[in-house]
Design a protein around this motif. Structure first.
Motif, PDB file in Angstrom:
ATOM      1  N   LEU A 209      61.617  -5.712  26.262  1.00 47.98           N
ATOM      2  CA  LEU A 209      61.152  -5.750  27.647  1.00 47.98           C
ATOM      3  C   LEU A 209      59.950  -4.839  27.870  1.00 47.98           C
ATOM      4  O   LEU A 209      59.003  -5.204  28.571  1.00 47.98           O
ATOM      5  CB  LEU A 209      62.287  -5.386  28.599  1.00 47.98           C
ATOM      6  CG  LEU A 209      63.438  -6.390  28.657  1.00 47.98           C
ATOM      7  CD1 LEU A 209      64.571  -5.862  29.524  1.00 47.98           C
ATOM      8  CD2 LEU A 209      62.957  -7.747  29.144  1.00 47.98           C
ATOM      9  N   LEU A 210      59.975  -3.668  27.266  1.00 47.33           N
ATOM     10  CA  LEU A 210      58.835  -2.757  27.391  1.00 47.33           C
ATOM     11  C   LEU A 210      57.569  -3.354  26.791  1.00 47.33           C
ATOM     12  O   LEU A 210      56.477  -3.213  27.349  1.00 47.33           O
ATOM     13  CB  LEU A 210      59.142  -1.409  26.739  1.00 47.33           C
ATOM     14  CG  LEU A 210      60.146  -0.515  27.469  1.00 47.33           C
ATOM     15  CD1 LEU A 210      60.460   0.706  26.612  1.00 47.33           C
ATOM     16  CD2 LEU A 210      59.622  -0.104  28.826  1.00 47.33           C
ATOM     17  N   SER A 211      57.709  -4.022  25.645  1.00 44.07           N
ATOM     18  CA  SER A 211      56.525  -4.635  25.032  1.00 44.07           C
ATOM     19  C   SER A 211      56.098  -5.888  25.792  1.00 44.07           C
ATOM     20  O   SER A 211      54.905  -6.179  25.885  1.00 44.07           O
ATOM     21  CB  SER A 211      56.782  -4.961  23.564  1.00 44.07           C
ATOM     22  OG  SER A 211      57.669  -6.044  23.439  1.00 44.07           O
ATOM     23  N   HIS A 212      57.058  -6.622  26.351  1.00 42.86           N
ATOM     24  CA  HIS A 212      56.741  -7.828  27.118  1.00 42.86           C
ATOM     25  C   HIS A 212      55.966  -7.482  28.388  1.00 42.86           C
ATOM     26  O   HIS A 212      55.066  -8.216  28.799  1.00 42.86           O
ATOM     27  CB  HIS A 212      58.036  -8.569  27.456  1.00 42.86           C
ATOM     28  CG  HIS A 212      57.841  -9.836  28.214  1.00 42.86           C
ATOM     29  ND1 HIS A 212      57.272 -10.950  27.636  1.00 42.86           N
ATOM     30  CD2 HIS A 212      58.117 -10.161  29.490  1.00 42.86           C
ATOM     31  CE1 HIS A 212      57.215 -11.915  28.544  1.00 42.86           C
ATOM     32  NE2 HIS A 212      57.720 -11.463  29.674  1.00 42.86           N
ATOM     33  N   TRP A 213      56.305  -6.354  28.989  1.00 42.16           N
ATOM     34  CA  TRP A 213      55.644  -5.923  30.218  1.00 42.16           C
ATOM     35  C   TRP A 213      54.464  -4.990  29.938  1.00 42.16           C
ATOM     36  O   TRP A 213      53.859  -4.452  30.865  1.00 42.16           O
ATOM     37  CB  TRP A 213      56.624  -5.227  31.144  1.00 42.16           C
ATOM     38  CG  TRP A 213      57.681  -6.147  31.689  1.00 42.16           C
ATOM     39  CD1 TRP A 213      57.546  -7.455  31.997  1.00 42.16           C
ATOM     40  CD2 TRP A 213      59.026  -5.804  31.987  1.00 42.16           C
ATOM     41  NE1 TRP A 213      58.731  -7.959  32.467  1.00 42.16           N
ATOM     42  CE2 TRP A 213      59.668  -6.957  32.472  1.00 42.16           C
ATOM     43  CE3 TRP A 213      59.767  -4.636  31.890  1.00 42.16           C
ATOM     44  CZ2 TRP A 213      60.993  -6.981  32.861  1.00 42.16           C
ATOM     45  CZ3 TRP A 213      61.101  -4.654  32.271  1.00 42.16           C
ATOM     46  CH2 TRP A 213      61.692  -5.823  32.752  1.00 42.16           C
ATOM     47  N   ASP A 214      54.131  -4.750  28.671  1.00 39.42           N
ATOM     48  CA  ASP A 214      53.013  -3.892  28.261  1.00 39.42           C
ATOM     49  C   ASP A 214      53.080  -2.493  28.864  1.00 39.42           C
ATOM     50  O   ASP A 214      52.063  -1.921  29.252  1.00 39.42           O
ATOM     51  CB  ASP A 214      51.670  -4.537  28.619  1.00 39.42           C
ATOM     52  CG  ASP A 214      51.359  -5.734  27.752  1.00 39.42           C
ATOM     53  OD1 ASP A 214      51.813  -5.742  26.595  1.00 39.42           O
ATOM     54  OD2 ASP A 214      50.675  -6.650  28.232  1.00 39.42           O
ATOM     55  N   LEU A 215      54.284  -1.933  28.913  1.00 41.26           N
ATOM     56  CA  LEU A 215      54.425  -0.600  29.502  1.00 41.26           C
ATOM     57  C   LEU A 215      54.052   0.526  28.531  1.00 41.26           C
ATOM     58  O   LEU A 215      53.705   1.614  28.960  1.00 41.26           O
ATOM     59  CB  LEU A 215      55.846  -0.404  30.015  1.00 41.26           C
ATOM     60  CG  LEU A 215      56.243  -1.318  31.179  1.00 41.26           C
ATOM     61  CD1 LEU A 215      57.691  -1.099  31.564  1.00 41.26           C
ATOM     62  CD2 LEU A 215      55.342  -1.089  32.376  1.00 41.26           C
ATOM     63  N   LEU A 216      54.163   0.258  27.229  1.00 41.24           N
ATOM     64  CA  LEU A 216      53.854   1.307  26.258  1.00 41.24           C
ATOM     65  C   LEU A 216      52.689   0.920  25.356  1.00 41.24           C
ATOM     66  O   LEU A 216      52.522   1.492  24.287  1.00 41.24           O
ATOM     67  CB  LEU A 216      55.081   1.608  25.395  1.00 41.24           C
ATOM     68  CG  LEU A 216      56.215   2.345  26.085  1.00 41.24           C
ATOM     69  CD1 LEU A 216      57.399   2.485  25.142  1.00 41.24           C
ATOM     70  CD2 LEU A 216      55.763   3.706  26.555  1.00 41.24           C
ATOM     71  N   SER A 217      51.875  -0.021  25.760  1.00 41.16           N
ATOM     72  CA  SER A 217      50.816  -0.498  24.879  1.00 41.16           C
ATOM     73  C   SER A 217      49.676   0.513  24.712  1.00 41.16           C
ATOM     74  O   SER A 217      48.925   0.450  23.751  1.00 41.16           O
ATOM     75  CB  SER A 217      50.257  -1.820  25.401  1.00 41.16           C
ATOM     76  OG  SER A 217      49.711  -1.634  26.697  1.00 41.16           O
ATOM     77  N   ASP A 218      49.539   1.443  25.637  1.00 35.75           N
ATOM     78  CA  ASP A 218      48.417   2.383  25.579  1.00 35.75           C
ATOM     79  C   ASP A 218      48.693   3.611  24.720  1.00 35.75           C
ATOM     80  O   ASP A 218      47.765   4.230  24.225  1.00 35.75           O
ATOM     81  CB  ASP A 218      48.051   2.848  26.992  1.00 35.75           C
ATOM     82  CG  ASP A 218      47.502   1.712  27.834  1.00 35.75           C
ATOM     83  OD1 ASP A 218      47.009   0.742  27.235  1.00 35.75           O
ATOM     84  OD2 ASP A 218      47.588   1.788  29.059  1.00 35.75           O
ATOM     85  N   SER A 219      49.936   3.975  24.535  1.00 34.55           N
ATOM     86  CA  SER A 219      50.247   5.222  23.846  1.00 34.55           C
ATOM     87  C   SER A 219      51.137   4.982  22.635  1.00 34.55           C
ATOM     88  O   SER A 219      52.336   4.734  22.780  1.00 34.55           O
ATOM     89  CB  SER A 219      50.936   6.188  24.807  1.00 34.55           C
ATOM     90  OG  SER A 219      51.329   7.334  24.113  1.00 34.55           O
ATOM     91  N   LEU A 220      50.556   5.081  21.452  1.00 32.47           N
ATOM     92  CA  LEU A 220      51.353   4.932  20.233  1.00 32.47           C
ATOM     93  C   LEU A 220      52.297   6.114  20.035  1.00 32.47           C
ATOM     94  O   LEU A 220      53.412   5.948  19.551  1.00 32.47           O
ATOM     95  CB  LEU A 220      50.438   4.784  19.019  1.00 32.47           C
ATOM     96  CG  LEU A 220      49.782   3.428  18.839  1.00 32.47           C
ATOM     97  CD1 LEU A 220      48.838   3.456  17.656  1.00 32.47           C
ATOM     98  CD2 LEU A 220      50.812   2.341  18.677  1.00 32.47           C
TER      99      LEU A 220
END
Length: 192
Positions: free
Chosen positions: A22-33
């Protein structure tokens, strides 16, 4: 019997995999590796802590989760260094090598952390076997991901988690796995 309630552990792990999806689907953590890798380590560590059979102090549990998150971030940096070190290798091969390196380093460091905190008698041989299992699983998952666009980074994490936990279950509940004649036949005293 093992040190953990494995049904509970795998249930929490499945719920954590859904959270990652869900986090990847909503792009919630895409900015911070860094935050993403720390969260990945903390989620698996929480699944381990929730499954402990023996009562432990909350401070010890929190320390385990924090160190697991830090080790996960360390694995990210191992991957970055690996990409630089293997720069002479062509594109896809370099990604497979770096992913394999990260998978093995992550399994060895995390397995060692489990050994320090909860599984004192867990042998280095078991940790290396779990690292090999994680290597094989993540390599296969990366190959599958190349042909399935809907699988994101959560897929590699979830496969690694379940491979690591599967190895943990096997070696925790069957500590004589390498010494049993069924798995390690020496040929003496066995009928053809």
């Amino acid at each position: 019997m093992g040190h953990f309630h494995y049904a509970r552990h795998f249930a929490v792990l499945a719920a954590a995999a859904i959270v990652l999806f869900l986090l990847s689907h909503w792009d919630l953590l895409s900015d911070s590796l860094i935050a993403s890798f720390a969260l990945n380590g903390a989620l698996h560590a929480c699944a381990v802590v929730f499954a402990l059979r023996a009562p432990q102090s909350n401070l010890r549990k929190c320390a385990f989760i924090a160190i697991a998150a830090a080790l996960s971030v360390f694995t990210l940096y191992v991957g970055i260094i690996g990409l630089v070190l293997f720069a002479v290798v062509p594109g896809n091969e370099r990604l497979y090598i770096t992913l394999g390196l990260c998978s093995v380093v992550g399994a060895i460091t995390y397995g060692s952390l489990l050994r320090i905190f909860w599984l004192r008698q867990f042998s280095s041989r078991f940790i290396l076997a779990m690292a090999l299992l994680c290597l094989l699983a993540t390599t296969l998952a990366f190959f599958v991901r190349a042909y399935a666009d809907f699988l994101g980074g959560w897929w590699l994490t979830a496969v690694w988690w379940f491979a690591f936990s599967g190895g943990l279950w096997l070696f925790d509940t069957h500590p004589d796995a390498f010494s049993r004649s069924k798995y390690n036949s020496t040929g003496r005293g066995t009928a053809p």
